[in-house]
Design a protein around this motif. Structure first.
Motif, PDB file in Angstrom:
ATOM      1  N   CYS A  23       0.877  -1.176   0.000  1.00 38.66           N
ATOM      2  CA  CYS A  23       0.000   0.000   0.000  1.00 38.66           C
ATOM      3  C   CYS A  23       0.911   1.221   0.000  1.00 38.66           C
ATOM      4  O   CYS A  23       1.740   1.380   0.907  1.00 38.66           O
ATOM      5  N   ARG A  24       0.779   2.046  -1.020  1.00 39.70           N
ATOM      6  CA  ARG A  24       1.624   3.229  -1.136  1.00 39.70           C
ATOM      7  C   ARG A  24       0.769   4.486  -1.031  1.00 39.70           C
ATOM      8  O   ARG A  24      -0.239   4.628  -1.730  1.00 39.70           O
ATOM      9  N   ALA A  25       1.172   5.397  -0.153  1.00 45.28           N
ATOM     10  CA  ALA A  25       0.446   6.649   0.053  1.00 45.28           C
ATOM     11  C   ALA A  25       1.039   7.756  -0.813  1.00 45.28           C
ATOM     12  O   ALA A  25       2.253   7.794  -1.042  1.00 45.28           O
ATOM     13  N   SER A  26       0.182   8.652  -1.261  1.00 43.03           N
ATOM     14  CA  SER A  26       0.619   9.739  -2.141  1.00 43.03           C
ATOM     15  C   SER A  26       1.443  10.788  -1.391  1.00 43.03           C
ATOM     16  O   SER A  26       2.128  11.610  -2.022  1.00 43.03           O
ATOM     17  N   GLN A  27       1.378  10.772  -0.078  1.00 45.60           N
ATOM     18  CA  GLN A  27       2.254  11.588   0.750  1.00 45.60           C
ATOM     19  C   GLN A  27       2.425  10.905   2.098  1.00 45.60           C
ATOM     20  O   GLN A  27       1.700   9.973   2.420  1.00 45.60           O
ATOM     21  N   GLY A  28       3.391  11.367   2.853  1.00 42.23           N
ATOM     22  CA  GLY A  28       3.718  10.686   4.096  1.00 42.23           C
ATOM     23  C   GLY A  28       2.589  10.698   5.112  1.00 42.23           C
ATOM     24  O   GLY A  28       1.935  11.730   5.315  1.00 42.23           O
ATOM     25  N   ILE A  29       2.350   9.535   5.727  1.00 42.49           N
ATOM     26  CA  ILE A  29       1.287   9.401   6.715  1.00 42.49           C
ATOM     27  C   ILE A  29       1.791   8.811   8.032  1.00 42.49           C
ATOM     28  O   ILE A  29       1.030   8.265   8.830  1.00 42.49           O
ATOM     29  N   ASN A  30       3.102   8.919   8.251  1.00 44.42           N
ATOM     30  CA  ASN A  30       3.712   8.321   9.445  1.00 44.42           C
ATOM     31  C   ASN A  30       3.292   6.854   9.538  1.00 44.42           C
ATOM     32  O   ASN A  30       3.492   6.103   8.599  1.00 44.42           O
ATOM     33  N   SER A  31       2.674   6.464  10.646  1.00 42.79           N
ATOM     34  CA  SER A  31       2.192   5.076  10.781  1.00 42.79           C
ATOM     35  C   SER A  31       0.676   5.023  10.878  1.00 42.79           C
ATOM     36  O   SER A  31       0.111   4.073  11.416  1.00 42.79           O
ATOM     37  N   ALA A  32       0.000   6.045  10.349  1.00 39.84           N
ATOM     38  CA  ALA A  32      -1.463   6.141  10.443  1.00 39.84           C
ATOM     39  C   ALA A  32      -2.149   5.297   9.370  1.00 39.84           C
ATOM     40  O   ALA A  32      -2.829   5.818   8.473  1.00 39.84           O
ATOM     41  N   LEU A  33      -1.955   4.002   9.469  1.00 42.70           N
ATOM     42  CA  LEU A  33      -2.503   3.084   8.466  1.00 42.70           C
ATOM     43  C   LEU A  33      -3.100   1.865   9.120  1.00 42.70           C
ATOM     44  O   LEU A  33      -2.555   1.327  10.083  1.00 42.70           O
ATOM     45  N   ALA A  34      -4.239   1.435   8.588  1.00 45.96           N
ATOM     46  CA  ALA A  34      -4.908   0.220   9.052  1.00 45.96           C
ATOM     47  C   ALA A  34      -5.113  -0.725   7.876  1.00 45.96           C
ATOM     48  O   ALA A  34      -5.178  -0.297   6.720  1.00 45.96           O
ATOM     49  N   GLN A  89      -6.196   1.579   4.762  1.00 47.75           N
ATOM     50  CA  GLN A  89      -6.911   2.838   5.047  1.00 47.75           C
ATOM     51  C   GLN A  89      -5.981   3.763   5.823  1.00 47.75           C
ATOM     52  O   GLN A  89      -5.332   3.323   6.769  1.00 47.75           O
ATOM     53  N   GLN A  90      -5.935   5.033   5.419  1.00 50.42           N
ATOM     54  CA  GLN A  90      -5.086   5.980   6.146  1.00 50.42           C
ATOM     55  C   GLN A  90      -5.939   6.934   6.970  1.00 50.42           C
ATOM     56  O   GLN A  90      -7.085   7.236   6.612  1.00 50.42           O
ATOM     57  N   PHE A  91      -5.346   7.425   8.060  1.00 53.25           N
ATOM     58  CA  PHE A  91      -6.101   8.321   8.945  1.00 53.25           C
ATOM     59  C   PHE A  91      -5.205   9.419   9.518  1.00 53.25           C
ATOM     60  O   PHE A  91      -5.446   9.925  10.618  1.00 53.25           O
ATOM     61  N   ILE A  92      -4.199   9.824   8.751  1.00 53.95           N
ATOM     62  CA  ILE A  92      -3.302  10.868   9.252  1.00 53.95           C
ATOM     63  C   ILE A  92      -4.070  12.153   9.488  1.00 53.95           C
ATOM     64  O   ILE A  92      -4.859  12.600   8.651  1.00 53.95           O
ATOM     65  N   SER A  93      -3.878  12.706  10.670  1.00 54.12           N
ATOM     66  CA  SER A  93      -4.427  14.008  11.044  1.00 54.12           C
ATOM     67  C   SER A  93      -5.945  14.106  10.958  1.00 54.12           C
ATOM     68  O   SER A  93      -6.492  15.196  10.813  1.00 54.12           O
TER      69      SER A  93
END
Lengths: 110, 119
Positions: A23-34, A89-93
């Motif tokens: 799973c690759r994010a379009s920008q950094g999300i730290n570890s905010a991934l499920a 799924q990402q949940f950064i911020s």
């Protein structure tokens, strides 16, 4: 919104195989991934939170890793009940930023 | 552990408003640990976050749906609800309600309810 790209979108594997989904994010999300597992006709089930924390009751053959933009879900030895579709799924911020899901990876029996 | 159950019409006419309710049991929607979320899945497709609400009443929506979505809570009934206006066939989907722990990941889900938009 942050885009999540999962690969592959589908694959065929055998019982006992080692499975790796990215799973690759379009920008950094730290570890905010499920990571979630979904079987046909059922609601998704949470497997891993915060990129690598295994949820209670989830078999230890599942593991997650990654930080920033690149993440991996690994199943060390596929079991018959693991054939399903997997989503990241990402949940950064959140709630300042929107939640987003990856497009899914369908794992079928070879 | 939390249990969630969606309810509402399974068929909605185009241009009308889709209304669903999620009843929460074995927990309180006034908990400060959770946001309460609606997620949908068109047939054969992936998951889409619709929006979420906190017990304070603060709601956040997917920008692609924001003009048509309202999420609200009913503390007395321990429920939260979704309204999606001006629906089209593209809104046909299984709609899930879920609990969003710490505003991050969805740890408990309802079973989902299929809503079809058709005349």
């Amino acid at each position: 919104a942050i885009q999540l790209t999962q690969s592959p979108s589908s694959l065929a594997a055998s019982v006992g195989d080692r499975l790796t989904i990215t799973c690759r994010a379009s920008q950094g999300i730290n570890s905010a991934l499920a990571w979630y597992q979904q079987k046909p006709g059922k609601a998704p089930k949470l497997l891993i939170s915060d990129a690598s924390s295994l949820e209670s009751g989830v078999p230890s053959r599942f593991s997650g890793s990654g930080f920033g933009t690149d993440f991996t879900l690994t199943v060390s030895s596929l079991q018959p009940e693991d054939f399903a579709t997997y989503y990241c799924q990402q949940f950064i911020s959140y709630p300042q930023r929107e939640l987003t899901f990856g497009g899914g990876t369908r794992v079928e029996i070879k | 552990q939390l249990q969630l159950q969606e309810s509402g019409p399974g068929l909605v006419k185009p241009s009308e408003t889709l209304s669903l309710t999620c009843t929460v049991s074995d927990g309180s929607i006034s908990s400060s640990n959770y946001f309460w979320v609606w997620i949908r899945q068109p047939p054969g497709k992936g998951l889409e976050w619709i929006g979420s609400i906190y017990y304070s009443g603060s709601a956040h929506y997917n920008s692609s749906l924001k003009s048509r979505v309202t999420i609200s809570t009913d503390m007395a009934k321990n429920q939260f609800s979704l309204e999606l206006s001006s629906v089209t066939a593209a809104d046909t989907a299984v709609y899930y309600c879920a609990s969003l722990y710490g505003g991050g990941y969805a740890d408990f889900w309802g079973q989902g309810t299929l809503v079809t938009v058709s005349s």
